[in-house]
Each structure stands twice: as C-alpha cells, then as structure tokens.
Design an enzyme around this catalytic site. Structure first.
Site, PDB file in Angstrom:
ATOM      1  CB  ALA A  62      -0.903  -0.059   1.259  1.00 55.29           C
ATOM      2  N   GLY A 101       0.525  -5.110   0.736  1.00 54.82           N
ATOM      3  CA  GLY A 101      -0.767  -5.024  -0.050  1.00 54.82           C
ATOM      4  C   GLY A 101      -0.188  -5.857  -1.634  1.00 54.82           C
ATOM      5  CD  GLU A 104      -2.655  -7.781   2.497  1.00 56.20           C
ATOM      6  OE1 GLU A 104      -3.438  -8.183   3.244  1.00 56.20           O
ATOM      7  OE2 GLU A 104      -2.216  -6.651   2.155  1.00 56.20           O
ATOM      8  CD  GLU A 124       1.508  -5.727   5.386  1.00 50.91           C
ATOM      9  OE1 GLU A 124       0.947  -6.174   4.484  1.00 50.91           O
ATOM     10  OE2 GLU A 124       2.131  -6.734   5.729  1.00 50.91           O
TER      11      GLU A 124
HETATM   12  N1  T1G Z   1       4.718   3.162  -0.333  1.00 47.99           N
HETATM   13  C1  T1G Z   1       5.087   4.375  -0.618  1.00 47.99           C
HETATM   14  N2  T1G Z   1       6.408   4.652  -1.012  1.00 47.99           N
HETATM   15  C2  T1G Z   1       7.288   3.550  -0.764  1.00 47.99           C
HETATM   16  C3  T1G Z   1       7.010   2.404  -0.435  1.00 47.99           C
HETATM   17  C4  T1G Z   1       5.478   2.224   0.019  1.00 47.99           C
HETATM   18  N3  T1G Z   1       4.857   0.897   0.263  1.00 47.99           N
HETATM   19  N4  T1G Z   1       7.891   1.463  -0.330  1.00 47.99           N
HETATM   20  C5  T1G Z   1       9.059   2.272  -0.742  1.00 47.99           C
HETATM   21  N5  T1G Z   1       8.679   3.556  -1.099  1.00 47.99           N
HETATM   22  C6  T1G Z   1       9.533   4.559  -1.376  1.00 47.99           C
HETATM   23  C7  T1G Z   1      10.672   5.081  -0.667  1.00 47.99           C
HETATM   24  O1  T1G Z   1       9.991   5.887   0.491  1.00 47.99           O
HETATM   25  C8  T1G Z   1      11.510   5.738  -1.580  1.00 47.99           C
HETATM   26  O2  T1G Z   1      10.981   6.716  -1.856  1.00 47.99           O
HETATM   27  C9  T1G Z   1      11.589   4.712  -2.499  1.00 47.99           C
HETATM   28  O3  T1G Z   1      10.241   4.024  -2.642  1.00 47.99           O
HETATM   29  C10 T1G Z   1      12.614   3.555  -2.483  1.00 47.99           C
HETATM   30  O4  T1G Z   1      12.471   2.975  -1.452  1.00 47.99           O
HETATM   31  C11 T1G Z   1      -2.987  -3.221   3.361  1.00 47.99           C
HETATM   32  C12 T1G Z   1      -1.223  -1.866   4.866  1.00 47.99           C
HETATM   33  C13 T1G Z   1      10.390  -2.131  -1.743  1.00 47.99           C
HETATM   34  C14 T1G Z   1      12.323  -3.254  -0.354  1.00 47.99           C
HETATM   35  O5  T1G Z   1       6.504  -2.110   3.934  1.00 47.99           O
HETATM   36  O6  T1G Z   1      10.465  -2.217   2.319  1.00 47.99           O
HETATM   37  O7  T1G Z   1       1.071  -2.836   2.460  1.00 47.99           O
HETATM   38  O8  T1G Z   1      12.858   8.122  -0.714  1.00 47.99           O
HETATM   39  O9  T1G Z   1      14.573   3.705  -0.443  1.00 47.99           O
HETATM   40  O10 T1G Z   1      16.055  -0.103  -0.751  1.00 47.99           O
HETATM   41  O11 T1G Z   1      -1.604  -4.798   3.814  1.00 47.99           O
HETATM   42  O12 T1G Z   1      11.351   0.321   0.101  1.00 47.99           O
HETATM   43  O13 T1G Z   1      12.931   7.679  -3.025  1.00 47.99           O
HETATM   44  O14 T1G Z   1      11.294   9.502  -2.332  1.00 47.99           O
HETATM   45  O15 T1G Z   1      13.312   1.631   0.550  1.00 47.99           O
HETATM   46  O16 T1G Z   1      15.432  -0.542  -2.891  1.00 47.99           O
HETATM   47  C15 T1G Z   1       3.942  -2.791   3.071  1.00 47.99           C
HETATM   48  C16 T1G Z   1       7.977  -0.933   2.029  1.00 47.99           C
HETATM   49  C17 T1G Z   1       3.050  -1.442   2.984  1.00 47.99           C
HETATM   50  C18 T1G Z   1       7.444  -2.296   1.876  1.00 47.99           C
HETATM   51  C19 T1G Z   1      12.769  -1.338  -1.669  1.00 47.99           C
HETATM   52  N6  T1G Z   1       5.078  -2.854   2.459  1.00 47.99           N
HETATM   53  N7  T1G Z   1       9.287  -0.870   1.195  1.00 47.99           N
HETATM   54  O17 T1G Z   1      13.982  -0.881  -1.173  1.00 47.99           O
HETATM   55  O18 T1G Z   1      14.398   1.569  -1.709  1.00 47.99           O
HETATM   56  S1  T1G Z   1       1.706  -1.537   4.154  1.00 47.99           S
HETATM   57  C20 T1G Z   1       6.419  -2.495   2.922  1.00 47.99           C
HETATM   58  C21 T1G Z   1      10.447  -1.477   1.440  1.00 47.99           C
HETATM   59  C22 T1G Z   1       0.896  -2.565   3.252  1.00 47.99           C
HETATM   60  C23 T1G Z   1      -1.556  -3.668   3.444  1.00 47.99           C
HETATM   61  C24 T1G Z   1      -0.783  -2.853   4.006  1.00 47.99           C
HETATM   62  C25 T1G Z   1      11.450  -0.982   0.360  1.00 47.99           C
HETATM   63  C26 T1G Z   1      11.413  -2.004  -0.858  1.00 47.99           C
HETATM   64  P1  T1G Z   1      11.980   7.979  -2.079  1.00 47.99           P
HETATM   65  P2  T1G Z   1      13.647   2.497  -0.600  1.00 47.99           P
HETATM   66  P3  T1G Z   1      15.139   0.060  -1.765  1.00 47.99           P
END
Ligand code: T1G
Length: 695
Positions: A62, A101, A104, A124
C-alpha cells in the site's frame, strides 16, 4: 495519469502497473486495477488476465505516504476481493519484491509466477500494522497457520525459491523474460480454472502455536500492538469463516493504523529514507571514486570500520603505530569475518575475498594512494591533529580525509591541513559492523562532492548517513549529554541505577542509561569531559560517573562500573558499594534523597533530549527534525515505535512539552532547562518540529 496499461496478447489481457518507484498501491493504482480487472473479466473474448509490473519491482505494498490521510475508494480489500472473484483465471507475474498489499493482490490472483530473484513478504509489522487486505486470512489457508505467523511476525522478505517450496509461488520463471513465461503458463491455469484461496481448507496446525507466539513476542515486541493483533487474526482465521475473519482483520487493522506505535514506525520508515536528501546535493553532484580505504587506529572502532569497508568490497589498509595494536586489529577483523560466516551472513568465498583485500601497515607512505582515509584514533584533539598533519603531507590530492571523532570540532582538525575542503566527519557507532547509523559531519569548508561521496559511501555500507553540522557532540552525543545528565542527577536524588534502567527499558529504550554507560566504557565519557572547558559548574553534574571512572570502574571491560559483572558475563548486577557511594555523595552535596516516580524519570530523560534537539534544529545543525529521529533510532536505541525524540514530542503536542519544560526550569533552574526559543515559538503557534527544516 494512468497507472495501468492493458495489452492484449492474443486473448490474454496483460495489465501492467506503472507507479514508480515501487508501484505502491496509491489511489490511482487501486482505481485503475479494479476498473481494468472488471472490464477484462466481463469480456467474453478474454481467456486469462496477467497482472505484471513495470520498473524495478512488483507492487511493494500500500502507499505508505497515503497513510494518516483520508483513504479514497476503492479500498484495497475491495480490489483484492474482486480480483479473486473473477471467473477468468488471473495470474500474478512477480519480479523484485511483492510485499504487503502487493502480495495480498498476488494471493487474490488464482496463480502466481515469480522470477528466481524475486521476493515475497508481509512486512506490515515493521510499520506497526498488520496485512489489512486479507493477508492474515489467505496466507494461513495457503501455507498453514504456523508458517503464516512466522512470515507476518518476522516480516522478512522470502526468497523466490522458498516461496515456491511453501506454495506461495506456483512457478518460477526460468529465464529472464517473465512476461513470456507467464503467458506460456496461462494454458495450464485455464485448464485448472480459477483457484480461490478463500475456499482452501485450513491446513492442520498444533493448537499451542498461538500461545507460543504470544510468549515469544512478549519478550521482543515491547510496547507494540501489531504483533498481538496479527496472532489474533490468524487464530480467528482458524476458527471462523473467511468472511468473518476478514471483518475481524479490518477491525484490528484500523485499530493498528490509528495507534501511536504505527505512526511512529511509519515516520521512522520515511525518515530513514528522507535523510539522503540534502539541500544542494543532487544526483548530479559529482562524487569521488572510493575503491580503496585506509583506517588509522587499530582499536575496536578502527577494526570495525575496516571490516565494514572490506565487506563493502573495498581494498583496505589498517594502519597503527603499535605492533601489538595492529596484531589485535587484524585479529578483530578476521574474527568479524569468521563470525559473519558462522551466522551465515557471508559466504566463505566472501570472507576469503575480503581478507585478500585487507592489509596492515605502520607506514603512512603505504597508504599514500588510497581514495579515503578514516582516522579512528584516541579521542584527543592533540593526537588527531598530529595524524591529520601527517595525512596532509602523505596522502594523494583528491582523497577524502575523514575523522571518526564523536565530539571534537571538524573545523579545528581540518585547519591543520591545507585541504579543509577534503575533510569531513564520519562518525561510526559501536559496534561499527552492526550499528546502522553514520553521522556525516560537514565542516564549514567541506566540499559538496565530499558530502555527496560520503552519502553514497554510507549507502554502500548499508548505513543511514545523516548529514549534520559541526558542533561539540554533533547531534547524537550532544543530545546524549542531557539524557545522561538527568540520569546522573536522578541517581543523586535517590533513584537506583537499576530502577532508572528498568524504567527506560520498559518505556522502549534498547537499554537503560547506566547499562549503556558500562557498555561504552565510563572512561570514554570521563576523558571527553576532561577535554571540555565549557562544562556547567553544578557539583552534581556527572559526579557519580566521574567518581566511578576515577576509581577505575570503567564498566564491562573492568568487570565493575555502575554495576558488577561476572567474568565473561554482560549481565549487570547492582552493587551495594555503589549504592552506598551515591547516597554518601548526595549527603555530602546536601541533596535530599526521595522516591522518584517512573514518569518523572522518563520525562526528565526524554525531555532533556527534546530540548537539546530543539536547539540543534534552531541552530541548523540538523537539516530537519526527522534527521534527529533517525540519529536516535539508529544510533542510540530509541524505540522506533515512538518515532524518535522529535516525532515523540510532536505526538505529545509541543504546547504540553513546553509547559512541562517551563516547570522543570522552575524546579531545576535555567542552566539546564531554559526552553529553546524554537520550542516556545512552535508551542505558541500550535506548530510541530516537523514543520521546521527542509523536506
Ligand atoms: N509506499 C510508498 N512509498 C514507498 C513504499 C510504499 N509502500 N515503499 C518504498 N517507497 C518509496 C521510498 O520511500 C523511497 O522513496 C523509494 O520508494 C525507494 O525505497 C494493506 C497496509 C520495496 C524493499 O512495508 O521495504 O501494504 O525516498 O529507498 O532500498 O496490507 O522500500 O526515493 O522518495 O526503500 O530498494 C507494506 C516497504 C506496506 C514495503 C525497496 N510494504 N518498502 O527498497 O528502496 S503496508 C512495505 C520497502 C501494506 C496492506 C498494508 C523497500 C523496498 P524516495 P527504498 P530499496
């Protein structure tokens, strides 16, 4: 802007998601995906639907940047439900990371194919949340409740090979053309027809897994809500219908989303990524090539820094003017490699290659050609100046000259060289191969390309590089002074060291201040205080720490500090001798001892941090308040679920913080508690620390 493109491959509808950088499920993506899935499913000419993503990864979850704001329809659970309901087989084609998500969405698809280098996961919990779009109900039905609990409570990405073994991925894409492999997988899927995980029977599981999981997290999830709710959701999945389970999941998800813990962890996620954005430093700012490094000083920190650089693929020379010291340094580096292999963090080949690139020397001319030098000698200005004069004479022009000082002035050190523009502070945290923080201290003459190179260097070492200004103690240690000061006064006023430590530990700190002092070495802080000529004159100021250091009680390394330590043990035991010494000194200073409430301990220690953080922000030593949070969460064991000291202050409300600080000033005087102008202004204007600085 359209985030979804439809391409027909024969009678197969290929929906491609394109929302850089990580195809997060922002509103536009949800809306587009739902619309295209419905259209393709209702199109009689479409035999199958493939969902694939452009760019570097499948959907990584998400959109975290949408959290905390009103979420627009369609909501993700509705999109997911509609995908699974398709009569047309839907296949998810995964590359990069299918997370949260994103997984999912893939679990709602009837089949999943992934590249061999892809990862899937439900992380999450690291955001103080739980999978809120059916993950807690679908994954247990696919892999069993026990495995599902592990996946969601640990929250680590799972490599494709394991995901395939677990049945999360039905197929691995053999060659690098994922779309081609997905298209050739379609006939098999059509033959089998839509397969909905919601209809899968719950695999067997041992009843005790839920209590066992609760027992486990009670130890390592202090102060957190989400892990408990994840266990509740999976337990519900085993006891009720799929749809009833979904309702419970939604209820718990919204509860977590509204929690301060999740707000703190989401702030931490974005703050850790914001640090690399430094005004004036862009991706076009030139960077210096850094393939070889020299580390001066073979002590614990020097050897740890050398190992870090070796593990990042650099050629490294460790230099020291002492034979035994050098031998100890080499042993430490070899030990760190051996430990890495033992824990399966690195391969034997990595170890051997790393040691191949490692050398030691006592001669500065041996390091004349390195690209970067990191000085990690004793914390004395005199010694550091001697080293930098030598470096200035010896090292090639264009090399970066860095110091690992934790408190001393970068400008004063740079001034002994003819190339201040090449001098920068790179302050590592102990143990250097574990702590993810690197304070990058810019001097007034430090060149932009040196700062840009240092930010890239931090990323290469897998650390959060935080650019800060030059002052005594920079950001972290400068604030630590206040935190430690209040601990010292509270000891004299009657709070036992173990009581203070338990209070701060229960509040969420990784370790209490007295145990930290013993770990770091009370001699280190003592020598830093001896070097300073601007310390307050209050007789109680760090009095107990000074007395212990003067008694040679340095902490773990001497078996005695604030606490006692059995030989080879790190377990602190309260020492009645120290308790007697403290009450004796309090009496001598005329300080009446009293019972002190945990809330007062927390308030004085944490508000001490916040007040100094406000001064640091006011002076522009930190670019933004979230950088201060990154320093404290990654360098000083501040709980990420509280988001760091400045976020914590904003979450309480600066009006309340300001009022409390004014009260502390009343009680203890302006020397330590005069409210910073910035705090007063923000409190009176109803603003936050996060409104200050460059975002
Ligand atoms: N949403 C928005 N921006 C995101 C994002 C996300 N989920 N994930 C990464 N970014 C942005 C980050 O801020 C950065 O931005 C750029 O992408 C590169 O990220 C309903 C509620 C995917 C493994 O927890 O673990 O889904 O600084 O520097 O080292 O169940 O990002 O360039 O402007 O980290 O290559 C669940 C979170 C969400 C994954 C890539 N998902 N992301 O790592 O790059 S909750 C997560 C990561 C959810 C549902 C629920 C990592 C990555 P900017 P980065 P990276």
């Amino acid at each position: 802007m359209s985030f979804i493109t439809l391409e027909m491959h024969g009678d197969i509808a290929v929906l491609s998601v394109d929302n850089p950088p990580v195809n997060a499920l922002s509103h536009g993506v949800r809306e587009g995906l739902l619309r295209h899935v419905i259209a393709a499913d209702e199109d009689q000419d479409v035999s199958a639907i493939v969902i694939i993503c452009a760019g570097r990864t499948f959907i990584a979850g998400a959109d975290i940047k949408e959290f905390g704001k009103p979420i627009e329809e369609p909501y993700l659970p509705d999109v997911v439900t509609r995908i699974e309901a398709c009569d047309t087989p839907v296949i998810a084609a995964i590359h990069g990371t299918a997370l949260g998500g994103g997984l999912e969405v893939a679990l709602a698809c009837h089949y999943r194919i992934g590249t061999s280098s892809s990862f899937v996961g439900l992380p999450e919990v690291h955001l103080g949340l739980l999978p809120g779009a059916s993950g807690t109900q679908r994954l247990p039905r696919l892999v069993g409740p026990a495995m599902a609990l592990d996946v969601m409570l640990i929250g680590r990405p799972i490599p494709a090979s394991d995901a395939h073994r677990m049945g999360v991925l039905d197929k691995l894409s053999a060659n690098d053309d994922l779309l081609a492999d997905a298209l050739s997988f379609v006939p098999e899927c059509i033959a089998m027809g839509p397969r909905r995980i919601r209809d899968f029977p719950m695999p067997d599981y041992p009843d005790e897994i839920f209590d066992a999981a609760r027992k486990k997290i009670s130890k390592n999830a202090r102060g957190q809500l989400a892990p408990w709710k994840i266990i509740d959701c999976v337990e519900v999945a085993t006891k009720t219908s799929f749809d009833d389970g979904l309702k419970k999941e939604r209820e718990y998800f919204l509860e977590c989303m509204a929690s301060p813990q999740s707000a703190g962890l989401r702030h931490a996620f974005l703050a850790n990524r914001q640090v690399s954005k430094v005004p004036g430093i862009t991706k076009d700012t030139p960077q210096r090539k850094l393939s070889s490094a020299a580390v001066i000083g073979a002590g614990t920190m020097g050897a740890g820094i050398a190992y870090n650089c070796l593990a990042a693929g650099m050629d490294v020379t460790l230099l020291d003017n002492n034979d035994d010291g050098l031998a100890r340094g080499r042993k430490t580096v070899e030990g760190l490699f051996a430990g890495g292999v033992e824990r399966g963090k690195i391969s034997v080949a990595d170890r051997d290659a790393g040691l191949q690139r490692f050398s030691t020397s006592q001669d500065y001319s041996d390091i004349a050609d390195v690209d970067i030098v990191i000085e990690a000698v004793f914390e004395s200005m005199e010694i550091k100046k001697a080293v930098f004069s030598e470096l200035d004479k010896t090292i090639k022009q264009g090399a970066i000259l860095a110091t690992n000082t934790s408190t001393l002035s970068i400008d004063e050190i740079a001034a002994v060289t003819s190339r201040s523009q090449d001098v920068i502070g790179l302050h590592f945290f102990s143990p250097a191969h574990i702590m993810r923080l690197l304070e990058i201290v810019r001097g007034k003459a430090t060149a932009d390309d040196v700062i840009a190179s240092s930010l890239a260097f931090a990323k290469r070492l897998k650390k959060f590089g935080v650019v800060v200004g030059n002052c005594n103690g920079f950001v972290g240690n400068r604030m630590l002074y206040n935190y430690g000061r209040e601990n010292q006064f509270l000891l004299l006023e009657g709070a036992a060291p173990e009581f203070i430590d338990k209070t701060m530990f229960d509040w969420g700190m990784a370790m209490g201040p007295n145990a930290v002092g013993d770990l770091a070495g009370l001699d280190v802080g003592y020598k830093v205080r001896q070097e300073r000529d601007d310390l307050p004159t209050d007789p109680g100021f760090y009095r107990i720490a000074d007395m212990l250091a003067e008694m040679g009680r340095f902490g773990q390394k001497t078996g005695k500090g604030m606490y006692l330590y059995e030989k080879g043990s790190r377990t602190p035991t309260p020492d009645p001798e120290v308790a007697a010494m403290i009450s004796g000194e309090a009496a001598r200073l005329g300080i009446e001892q009293r019972d002190i409430d945990p809330d007062e301990i927390i308030e004085r220690c944490i508000y001490g941090l916040i007040v100094e953080g406000a001064r640091i922000l006011e002076e522009g030593i930190a670019i933004r308040s979230s950088d201060i949070d990154v320093v404290w969460m990654n360098g000083y064991g501040f709980p990420a679920f509280r988001g760091g000291p400045m976020h914590y202050a904003d979450s309480i409300g600066l009006g309340k913080v300001y009022a409390a600080v004014c009260e502390l000033q009343e009680r203890f005087g302006a020397t330590f508690w005069e409210p910073p102008k910035l705090l007063k202004e923000l409190a009176e204007s109803g603003r936050k620390f996060s409104d200050v600085g460059t975002y």
